[in-house]
Design a protein around this motif. Structure first.
Motif, short mmCIF file in Angstrom:
data_model
loop_
_atom_site.label_atom_id
_atom_site.label_comp_id
_atom_site.label_asym_id
_atom_site.label_seq_id
_atom_site.Cartn_x
_atom_site.Cartn_y
_atom_site.Cartn_z
N LEU A 281 3.41 -12.81 -6.64
CA LEU A 281 2.52 -11.86 -5.98
C LEU A 281 1.83 -12.58 -4.82
N LYS A 282 1.92 -12.01 -3.64
CA LYS A 282 1.33 -12.66 -2.47
C LYS A 282 0.13 -11.91 -1.90
N HIS A 283 -0.05 -10.66 -2.28
CA HIS A 283 -1.20 -9.90 -1.79
C HIS A 283 -1.34 -8.65 -2.64
N PHE A 284 -2.58 -8.20 -2.82
CA PHE A 284 -2.80 -6.90 -3.44
C PHE A 284 -4.07 -6.28 -2.86
N ASP A 285 -4.03 -4.99 -2.72
CA ASP A 285 -5.18 -4.22 -2.27
C ASP A 285 -4.98 -2.79 -2.71
N GLU A 286 -5.78 -1.87 -2.16
CA GLU A 286 -5.69 -0.48 -2.60
C GLU A 286 -4.34 0.15 -2.28
N GLN A 287 -3.56 -0.48 -1.39
CA GLN A 287 -2.24 0.04 -1.07
C GLN A 287 -1.18 -0.38 -2.08
N GLY A 288 -1.40 -1.50 -2.77
CA GLY A 288 -0.44 -1.92 -3.78
C GLY A 288 -0.28 -3.42 -3.89
N PHE A 289 0.79 -3.85 -4.58
CA PHE A 289 1.08 -5.25 -4.88
C PHE A 289 2.27 -5.70 -4.03
N VAL A 290 2.14 -6.81 -3.31
CA VAL A 290 3.15 -7.22 -2.34
C VAL A 290 3.86 -8.50 -2.79
#
Length: 211
Positions: free
Chosen positions: A64-73
């Motif tokens: 997992l490299k990033h997560f926010d309200e848009q989702g998990f990247v």
């Protein structure tokens, strides 16, 4: 080999509805930070599950490299098996196995490619050797030997020796747009605490699940 006798009791502090955040990203951020603070190895490692054209489930570990309200990247080769699976069926499941903390998190949603700009931003942050490896490896394709892979890596070193390594057009990120998230906390006597967030008409609903 006797596997049936391998067991342990889960004795960590429990999880209650009153202690949960109202939405799953806040709860996940809290648990992720606690996993990092606890010194877990690879706390961002998640098992990604997809399904291929023949209905076979596939699993592999990605980061997992990033997560926010848009989702998990996460990032991958767009010609890999996982990408082929997601092109046919974008439904995906990611699982974080934080055994040392007697915790698990399961994320379900639909995967979509992120923008070229966002993929480039992350690619440029990678070590040069990792950038070269993205060019050298035709992920999921059969190769005859490791020596062949290393020769491809050396060839990329020579090819891009004079400047920066560009972003391959076959490499980039996916975002899992979350629809369900489950938080699992181990408890004694196998009576674990499980809470599932489900998105319903734009609102998160929280339910306790039987272990």
């Amino acid at each position: 080999m006797d596997l049936e006798s391998i067991r342990r009791e889960y004795i960590a502090e429990g999880l209650s509805r009153e202690r949960l955040a109202d939405e799953p990203l806040a709860q996940f951020e809290l648990w992720m930070q606690q996993a990092i603070d606890a010194g877990l190895k690879d706390p961002t490692a998640m098992t990604l599950a997809t399904v291929d054209a023949e209905g076979w489930p596939n699993q592999r570990i990605v980061l997992l490299k990033h997560f926010d309200e848009q989702g998990f990247v996460f990032f991958t080769n767009y010609a890999s098996n996982k990408s082929k699976d997601l092109e046919l069926n974008p439904k995906a499941c990611a699982h974080f196995p934080w055994h040392m903390m007697e915790r698990q998190v399961k994320v379900q949603g639909r995967a979509e490619k992120i923008s070229h700009t966002d993929s480039l931003r992350y690619f440029l942050s990678r070590p040069r050797e990792s950038q070269l490896a993205a060019w050298a490896s035709k992920q999921s394709h059969r190769i005859n030997s490791r020596q062949f892979l290393l020769s491809q890596f050396d060839a990329m070193k020579r090819k891009f020796a004079a400047g920066d390594v560009p972003l391959p057009d076959f490499w980039g990120g996916y975002r899992i747009v979350i629809e369900r998230v489950e938080f699992w906390q181990g408890r004694e006597n196998r009576l674990h605490d499980r809470f599932q967030y489900s998105l319903n008409e734009g609102q998160w609903q929280v339910e306790r699940l039987a272990p």
